[in-house]
Each structure stands twice: as C-alpha cells, then as structure tokens.
Design a protein around this motif. Structure first.
Motif, PDB file in Angstrom:
ATOM      1  N   GLN A   1      14.979  18.497  -2.093  1.00  0.00           N
ATOM      2  CA  GLN A   1      14.820  17.332  -1.059  1.00  0.00           C
ATOM      3  C   GLN A   1      13.950  16.455  -2.101  1.00  0.00           C
ATOM      4  O   GLN A   1      13.912  15.199  -2.064  1.00  0.00           O
ATOM      5  N   LEU A   2      12.907  17.283  -2.527  1.00  0.00           N
ATOM      6  CA  LEU A   2      11.941  16.000  -3.602  1.00  0.00           C
ATOM      7  C   LEU A   2      12.851  15.304  -4.127  1.00  0.00           C
ATOM      8  O   LEU A   2      12.238  13.803  -4.231  1.00  0.00           O
ATOM      9  N   ARG A   3      13.890  15.373  -4.998  1.00  0.00           N
ATOM     10  CA  ARG A   3      14.787  14.314  -5.569  1.00  0.00           C
ATOM     11  C   ARG A   3      14.982  13.246  -4.716  1.00  0.00           C
ATOM     12  O   ARG A   3      15.540  12.360  -5.088  1.00  0.00           O
ATOM     13  N   LEU A   4      15.345  13.735  -3.377  1.00  0.00           N
ATOM     14  CA  LEU A   4      16.320  12.659  -3.050  1.00  0.00           C
ATOM     15  C   LEU A   4      15.036  12.003  -2.417  1.00  0.00           C
ATOM     16  O   LEU A   4      15.145  10.213  -2.048  1.00  0.00           O
ATOM     17  N   ASP A   5      13.152  12.439  -1.921  1.00  0.00           N
ATOM     18  CA  ASP A   5      12.207  11.266  -1.682  1.00  0.00           C
ATOM     19  C   ASP A   5      12.217  10.861  -2.546  1.00  0.00           C
ATOM     20  O   ASP A   5      11.804   9.547  -2.367  1.00  0.00           O
ATOM     21  N   ILE A   6      12.050  10.919  -4.276  1.00  0.00           N
ATOM     22  CA  ILE A   6      11.821  10.528  -4.812  1.00  0.00           C
ATOM     23  C   ILE A   6      12.645   9.124  -5.997  1.00  0.00           C
ATOM     24  O   ILE A   6      12.196   7.732  -5.952  1.00  0.00           O
TER      25      ILE A   6
ATOM     26  N   SER B   1       6.192  16.917 -11.311  1.00  0.00           N
ATOM     27  CA  SER B   1       4.713  16.683 -10.879  1.00  0.00           C
ATOM     28  C   SER B   1       4.727  16.447  -9.592  1.00  0.00           C
ATOM     29  O   SER B   1       4.069  17.424  -9.329  1.00  0.00           O
ATOM     30  N   LEU B   2       5.793  16.143  -9.078  1.00  0.00           N
ATOM     31  CA  LEU B   2       5.593  15.978  -7.276  1.00  0.00           C
ATOM     32  C   LEU B   2       5.557  17.453  -6.900  1.00  0.00           C
ATOM     33  O   LEU B   2       4.779  18.119  -6.025  1.00  0.00           O
ATOM     34  N   ALA B   3       6.710  18.476  -7.543  1.00  0.00           N
ATOM     35  CA  ALA B   3       7.001  19.618  -7.031  1.00  0.00           C
ATOM     36  C   ALA B   3       6.007  21.066  -7.593  1.00  0.00           C
ATOM     37  O   ALA B   3       6.098  21.446  -6.221  1.00  0.00           O
TER      38      ALA B   3
ATOM     39  N   TRP C   1       3.336   6.403  -8.732  1.00  0.00           N
ATOM     40  CA  TRP C   1       3.252   5.375  -8.740  1.00  0.00           C
ATOM     41  C   TRP C   1       2.077   5.525 -10.202  1.00  0.00           C
ATOM     42  O   TRP C   1       2.814   4.778 -11.203  1.00  0.00           O
ATOM     43  N   ARG C   2       1.497   6.022 -10.367  1.00  0.00           N
ATOM     44  CA  ARG C   2       0.371   5.952 -11.538  1.00  0.00           C
ATOM     45  C   ARG C   2       1.383   7.273 -12.332  1.00  0.00           C
ATOM     46  O   ARG C   2       1.073   6.602 -13.979  1.00  0.00           O
ATOM     47  N   GLY C   3       2.494   7.874 -12.413  1.00  0.00           N
ATOM     48  CA  GLY C   3       3.095   8.324 -13.321  1.00  0.00           C
ATOM     49  C   GLY C   3       4.271   7.328 -13.346  1.00  0.00           C
ATOM     50  O   GLY C   3       4.292   6.897 -14.250  1.00  0.00           O
ATOM     51  N   ILE C   4       4.498   6.382 -12.644  1.00  0.00           N
ATOM     52  CA  ILE C   4       5.796   5.323 -13.298  1.00  0.00           C
ATOM     53  C   ILE C   4       5.061   4.611 -13.855  1.00  0.00           C
ATOM     54  O   ILE C   4       5.310   3.582 -15.041  1.00  0.00           O
ATOM     55  N   GLU C   5       3.678   3.772 -13.875  1.00  0.00           N
ATOM     56  CA  GLU C   5       2.743   3.165 -14.546  1.00  0.00           C
ATOM     57  C   GLU C   5       2.422   3.929 -16.469  1.00  0.00           C
ATOM     58  O   GLU C   5       2.131   3.301 -17.124  1.00  0.00           O
ATOM     59  N   GLN C   6       2.556   5.126 -16.341  1.00  0.00           N
ATOM     60  CA  GLN C   6       2.363   6.039 -17.423  1.00  0.00           C
ATOM     61  C   GLN C   6       3.953   6.068 -17.749  1.00  0.00           C
ATOM     62  O   GLN C   6       3.843   6.877 -19.142  1.00  0.00           O
ATOM     63  N   GLY C   7       4.862   5.637 -17.493  1.00  0.00           N
ATOM     64  CA  GLY C   7       6.073   4.986 -18.538  1.00  0.00           C
ATOM     65  C   GLY C   7       6.917   7.325 -18.058  1.00  0.00           C
ATOM     66  O   GLY C   7       8.115   7.260 -18.818  1.00  0.00           O
TER      67      GLY C   7
ATOM     68  N   THR D   1       1.080  -1.096  -0.175  1.00  0.00           N
ATOM     69  CA  THR D   1       0.388  -0.133  -0.024  1.00  0.00           C
ATOM     70  C   THR D   1       0.793   1.463   0.392  1.00  0.00           C
ATOM     71  O   THR D   1       1.953   1.386   0.584  1.00  0.00           O
ATOM     72  N   LEU D   2       0.142   2.061  -0.576  1.00  0.00           N
ATOM     73  CA  LEU D   2       1.217   3.784  -0.862  1.00  0.00           C
ATOM     74  C   LEU D   2       0.049   4.376  -0.332  1.00  0.00           C
ATOM     75  O   LEU D   2      -0.612   4.519  -0.759  1.00  0.00           O
ATOM     76  N   ASN D   3       0.825   5.558   0.154  1.00  0.00           N
ATOM     77  CA  ASN D   3      -0.150   6.831   0.734  1.00  0.00           C
ATOM     78  C   ASN D   3      -0.760   7.094  -0.244  1.00  0.00           C
ATOM     79  O   ASN D   3       0.181   7.078  -1.953  1.00  0.00           O
ATOM     80  N   ALA D   4      -0.907   8.586  -0.191  1.00  0.00           N
ATOM     81  CA  ALA D   4      -0.882   9.974  -1.395  1.00  0.00           C
ATOM     82  C   ALA D   4       0.124  10.463  -2.534  1.00  0.00           C
ATOM     83  O   ALA D   4      -0.140  10.227  -3.827  1.00  0.00           O
ATOM     84  N   THR D   5       0.662  10.130  -1.570  1.00  0.00           N
ATOM     85  CA  THR D   5       1.614  10.583  -2.114  1.00  0.00           C
ATOM     86  C   THR D   5       2.129  10.030  -3.327  1.00  0.00           C
ATOM     87  O   THR D   5       2.903  10.177  -4.610  1.00  0.00           O
TER      88      THR D   5
END
Length: 85
Positions: free
Chosen positions: A64-69, A53-55, A38-44, A29-33
């Motif tokens: 920070q987001l780059r490290l989190d991703i 997208s996250l920014a 995951w949706r982006g990964i599925e879309q390639g 299971t994943l949280n909303a973020t």
C-alpha cells in the motif's frame, strides 16, 4: 530517483512542510507524512529508501505504501516540484 529543483525553498517541521517555488510563485503545503517524504527527496533518497522510511514510521503494508508513494511523486511531478533523471 526523484530530483527536487534548485529554485525551490522549503521549510519542514513536525507538523508538515511548505515548499515555495520561486519560478512559479506558488506555495505548496504538505502534511507530516508528506514532509517526511520531501525531506528524503531533498536528501536524494531513492524510491526504495522512501518506502523503507515510511514503512518504518507507520508499520503499514509495503504494498500500500508503494502505491501511496507513487501517487505522491506523481502529484509532485505534476506540480513541477520534482523531476526524474
């Protein structure tokens, strides 16, 4: 670019996501973020597209987001939910 695997099935909604791995018999299971990524990964989407997208959604610093991703993708790889080309 991360690739999701064909034996995975996912359900995504505004609260998060559930990913079923038919080969391993596991449910992740994943949280909303995580679900948004995951949706982006599925879309390639590339890592840079995921970052943008996250920014856009969070208005947090890209550094920070780059490290989190990267950490998120490492976790998905360790769980055999994605693979790299």
């Amino acid at each position: 670019m991360p690739l999701h695997l064909p034996h995975l099935r996912s359900v995504i909604n505004s609260d998060g996501a559930a990913i079923f791995d038919a080969e391993q018999g596991t449910l992740t299971t994943l949280n909303a973020t995580g679900a948004m990524l995951w949706r982006g990964i599925e879309q390639g989407h590339s890592k840079e597209q995921l970052l943008q997208s996250l920014a856009d959604a969070t208005q947090l610093p890209e550094e920070q987001l780059r490290l989190d991703i990267e950490e998120f993708l490492e976790q998905l790889t360790a769980q055999h939910l994605i693979t790299s080309e």
